[in-house]
Design a protein around this motif. Structure first.
Motif, PDB file in Angstrom:
ATOM      1  N   ALA A 168       6.847 -14.081   7.051  1.00 36.33           N
ATOM      2  CA  ALA A 168       6.623 -12.915   7.902  1.00 36.33           C
ATOM      3  C   ALA A 168       7.178 -11.658   7.239  1.00 36.33           C
ATOM      4  O   ALA A 168       6.535 -10.599   7.222  1.00 36.33           O
ATOM      5  N   GLY A 169       8.385 -11.765   6.684  1.00 36.04           N
ATOM      6  CA  GLY A 169       8.971 -10.638   5.976  1.00 36.04           C
ATOM      7  C   GLY A 169       8.164 -10.243   4.756  1.00 36.04           C
ATOM      8  O   GLY A 169       8.000  -9.053   4.458  1.00 36.04           O
ATOM      9  N   ILE A 207      -4.507  -1.040   5.062  1.00 38.03           N
ATOM     10  CA  ILE A 207      -3.709  -2.223   4.739  1.00 38.03           C
ATOM     11  C   ILE A 207      -2.434  -2.325   5.570  1.00 38.03           C
ATOM     12  O   ILE A 207      -1.989  -3.421   5.914  1.00 38.03           O
ATOM     13  N   ALA A 208      -1.812  -1.223   5.912  1.00 35.04           N
ATOM     14  CA  ALA A 208      -0.467  -1.262   6.480  1.00 35.04           C
ATOM     15  C   ALA A 208      -0.416  -1.893   7.864  1.00 35.04           C
ATOM     16  O   ALA A 208       0.416  -2.765   8.131  1.00 35.04           O
ATOM     17  N   MET A 209      -1.277  -1.475   8.774  1.00 33.05           N
ATOM     18  CA  MET A 209      -1.168  -1.896  10.164  1.00 33.05           C
ATOM     19  C   MET A 209      -1.202  -3.412  10.354  1.00 33.05           C
ATOM     20  O   MET A 209      -0.275  -3.989  10.931  1.00 33.05           O
ATOM     21  N   LYS A 268      -8.638  -6.476  -2.628  1.00 28.53           N
ATOM     22  CA  LYS A 268      -9.139  -5.106  -2.504  1.00 28.53           C
ATOM     23  C   LYS A 268      -8.005  -4.099  -2.631  1.00 28.53           C
ATOM     24  O   LYS A 268      -8.186  -3.015  -3.215  1.00 28.53           O
ATOM     25  N   ARG A 269      -6.832  -4.446  -2.120  1.00 30.66           N
ATOM     26  CA  ARG A 269      -5.666  -3.574  -2.256  1.00 30.66           C
ATOM     27  C   ARG A 269      -5.315  -3.388  -3.726  1.00 30.66           C
ATOM     28  O   ARG A 269      -5.039  -2.278  -4.186  1.00 30.66           O
ATOM     29  N   VAL A 270      -5.331  -4.486  -4.481  1.00 32.71           N
ATOM     30  CA  VAL A 270      -5.019  -4.406  -5.905  1.00 32.71           C
ATOM     31  C   VAL A 270      -6.057  -3.575  -6.637  1.00 32.71           C
ATOM     32  O   VAL A 270      -5.727  -2.724  -7.472  1.00 32.71           O
ATOM     33  N   LEU A 298       4.234  -6.512   1.915  1.00 35.72           N
ATOM     34  CA  LEU A 298       2.935  -6.362   1.257  1.00 35.72           C
ATOM     35  C   LEU A 298       2.102  -5.236   1.860  1.00 35.72           C
ATOM     36  O   LEU A 298       1.216  -4.693   1.204  1.00 35.72           O
ATOM     37  N   GLY A 299       2.387  -4.869   3.095  1.00 34.59           N
ATOM     38  CA  GLY A 299       1.606  -3.833   3.744  1.00 34.59           C
ATOM     39  C   GLY A 299       1.806  -2.449   3.159  1.00 34.59           C
ATOM     40  O   GLY A 299       0.983  -1.549   3.402  1.00 34.59           O
ATOM     41  N   SER A 300       2.869  -2.249   2.380  1.00 36.36           N
ATOM     42  CA  SER A 300       3.125  -0.900   1.882  1.00 36.36           C
ATOM     43  C   SER A 300       3.498  -0.823   0.401  1.00 36.36           C
ATOM     44  O   SER A 300       3.432   0.257  -0.186  1.00 36.36           O
ATOM     45  N   THR A 301       3.863  -1.928  -0.213  1.00 34.07           N
ATOM     46  CA  THR A 301       4.332  -1.854  -1.599  1.00 34.07           C
ATOM     47  C   THR A 301       3.201  -1.528  -2.572  1.00 34.07           C
ATOM     48  O   THR A 301       2.044  -1.911  -2.355  1.00 34.07           O
ATOM     49  N   ARG A 302       3.561  -0.810  -3.652  1.00 34.75           N
ATOM     50  CA  ARG A 302       2.634  -0.547  -4.760  1.00 34.75           C
ATOM     51  C   ARG A 302       3.140  -1.193  -6.046  1.00 34.75           C
ATOM     52  O   ARG A 302       2.595  -0.951  -7.111  1.00 34.75           O
TER      53      ARG A 302
END
Length: 430
Positions: free
Chosen positions: A311-312, A386-388, A241-243, A317-321
């Motif tokens: 984990a990293g 997505i971020a949280m 969904k993010r994509v 992934l929570g913020s990259t575009r």
């Protein structure tokens, strides 16, 4: 230990090559479904991240429950491959029916039943591959089989994404055809005991120390598999969904350029297939490395650092575009799955008397991890974005690592009290 002479006459058609082909085709088909279903929900049923997360959770729950329920039955079966045949047949029918429905509930029911069918197939197939009493040969067979199914996972999205963008029905047609080939191949395989033979008393005595060490890592390995599949489920059922959102809003970038490249402005399923394929290739690469080396055995550091890196990756992934950065993160997560799953499956095979039941539990950890990841992340992403949830994932993994350390200490204590392994025949002997 001897093998049937009939199988030496046609090397290309030896059973352990056939079952590798089954693994490739079956997971090629399964990944076609995994890639297509989220976009089917978004575009045909009007769903979002919450719906795709719910579907992923239901599929994983069905898989886990069927693993638990079937563990005793399959273990007592004279030929576990009959259950594998039944499981693939159920999956083929269930997923094949999905595109005929236009509402969520029927789609959820048939697809969940289908994934429950896979719970009958995979433990039986892994148990057959792991039946060689020689640990060295067993590791090689495991490596080739795991590489085969992971390669099917890796290449499948590159076909499934474009096929779906062309017509939503095509992925389901291809899936059914591939599963029919799998059914024919499974039916042609011999019983594991007639092909691999059974371990002698000398073999059991020679590997006793090794098997006790594997026993110590059993529960720790299962927990690592749970964590790895939780992360994998999120990338497959929630992250599409993010994509799609980034593609539809023109915000997706290849790296960090200011303006979007026209190629990235359409076909979200195809774009997702790039990073999903990279993730599965990384899983396969991990299987190759573990199958050809020994240093990872009974080393907690390998599991530890693999999960720390994952984990990293989730935090990023929570913020990259950036599609390239997403791909790198997916590669890390995919490699972690390879390390965790190969290790836990290897440790589950240490005791031949309980290998099928333990492999079923290991597959149950796959399903439970998928359920937890899809359901929790689907809800959180749908409510908070997505971020949280992605940025808090490292805390969850730290807790998982602490639990694994405790399970390892318990396993070591349990293994220290264990007596030498029995030399009686396995109860799975026909």
């Amino acid at each position: 230990m001897t093998r049937g002479k009939a199988y030496t006459l046609a090397p290309m058609f030896k059973p352990h090559y056939k079952i590798c082909f089954v693994g490739f085709l079956l997971d090629f088909a399964v990944m076609v479904g995994i890639t297509a279903i989220p976009f089917f929900l978004y575009q045909r049923l009007g769903g979002g991240a919450a719906m795709s997360g719910a579907f992923g959770a239901a599929h994983s729950a069905a898989y886990a429950v069927c693993c638990i329920v079937s563990a005793g039955m399959v273990t007592r079966a004279r030929n576990g491959l009959n259950w594998a045949f039944l499981g693939v047949a159920v999956y083929t029918i269930g997923i094949g029916l999905m595109p005929f429905f236009n509402t969520p509930i029927p789609c959820l029911v048939v697809s969940s039943v289908a994934h429950g069918g896979l719970a009958l197939a995979w433990p039986a197939l892994h148990s057959w591959v792991g039946s060689d009493p020689d640990p060295v040969q067993r590791t090689r067979h495991m490596a080739w089989f795991n590489l085969s199914w992971s390669f099917g996972f890796a290449v499948s999205p590159f076909f499934a994404g474009p096929l779906f963008d062309a017509d939503f029905r095509w992925p389901f047609v291809i899936l059914v055809l591939l599963c029919l080939v799998c059914l024919a191949l499974i039916k042609s395989l011999p019983h594991e005991k007639s092909y691999f033979g059974t371990a002698s008393a000398e073999q059991l005595a020679a590997r006793a120390d090794h098997d006790r060490a594997s026993e110590a890592y059993l529960y720790c390995g299962w927990c690592a598999t749970f964590i790895a599949n939780m992360l994998i489920a999120v990338t497959r059922s929630v992250y599409p969904k993010r994509v799609e959102e980034l593609v539809s809003t023109g915000m997706l970038r290849l790296l960090f350029e200011t303006d979007s490249i026209p190629f990235l402005a359409y076909g979200p399923a195809t774009k997702f297939s790039f990073i999903a394929g990279a993730m599965s290739f990384a899983t396969g690469a991990a299987f190759v490395v573990l199958g050809r080396t020994h240093a990872w055995r009974h080393r907690f550091q390998v599991l530890f650092w693999s999960q720390v890196l994952s984990a990293g990756a989730f935090w990023v992934l929570g913020s990259t575009r950036s599609l390239a950065v997403m791909g790198l993160c997916f590669i890390v997560v995919g490699a972690n799955l390879g390390v965790a799953f190969f290790s836990s499956a290897y440790y589950s095979l240490a005791d031949p008397a309980h290998k099928h039941r333990r492999l079923t539990i290991n597959e149950g950890a796959v399903g439970v991890g998928g359920f937890v990841g899809s359901s929790i992340f689907g809800y959180l992403v749908g409510r908070y974005g997505i971020a949280m949830p992605f940025h808090y994932t490292p805390l969850l993994i730290i807790g998982g690592l602490m639990l694994q350390w405790g399970l390892l200490e318990y396993g070591k204590h349990r293994a220290a009290l264990a007596i030498a392994p029995p030399t009686r025949p396995s109860p799975e002997t026909p």
